[in-house]
Design an enzyme around this catalytic site. Structure first.
Site, short mmCIF file in Angstrom:
data_model
loop_
_atom_site.label_atom_id
_atom_site.label_comp_id
_atom_site.label_asym_id
_atom_site.label_seq_id
_atom_site.Cartn_x
_atom_site.Cartn_y
_atom_site.Cartn_z
N CYS A 281 38.37 39.73 35.52
CA CYS A 281 38.81 38.33 35.51
C CYS A 281 38.69 37.71 36.90
O CYS A 281 39.44 38.09 37.81
CB CYS A 281 40.25 38.29 35.01
SG CYS A 281 41.14 36.76 35.30
N CYS B 71 41.91 36.18 38.21
CA CYS B 71 42.88 37.20 38.61
C CYS B 71 42.55 37.70 40.02
O CYS B 71 43.44 37.88 40.86
CB CYS B 71 42.86 38.37 37.64
SG CYS B 71 43.22 37.91 35.93
#
Length: 110
Positions: A30, A33
């Site tokens: 991600c 993230c």
């Protein structure tokens, strides 16, 4: 930051049952993230009353679904076993946004 092993929502209650806990849902693939991860040590240092726990969304896909976490990075805050707030969506989050979220939380005892 402690890493949460694979577990169910029922098992999670043992993790969050006392004190303040902040779950940080993310995944290695991600990009949003990866964007917030470098800020996490500073955020943890600013909020020592919270125990921060990293949750790998892929490893805990059933737990994420049970908690309605369908976007990452996401945060869920607990105080003494009760959810007190969530910052759950698929948007990129900045350090300031996470701090604003944490500052907005009130615990049941407040």
């Amino acid at each position: 930051m402690e890493q949460l092993p694979k577990m169910s929502a029922a098992d999670l209650q043992d993790v969050v049952k006392s004190g303040k806990t902040m779950l940080f849902f993310s995944a290695t693939w991600c990009p949003d993230c990866t964007f917030i991860k470098p800020a996490m040590p500073a955020i943890e240092a600013e909020y020592p009353d919270f125990k921060f726990v990293a949750v790998d969304r892929d490893e805990n896909i059933d737990l994420a679904a049970e908690l309605n976490v369908f976007g990452i990075p996401s945060f869920i805050a607990y105080a003494d076993g009760q959810e007190i707030g969530r910052l759950v969506n698929k948007d990129r989050k900045t350090k300031a946004e996470v701090e604003t979220f944490i500052n907005s939380l009130s615990t049941p005892a407040d």
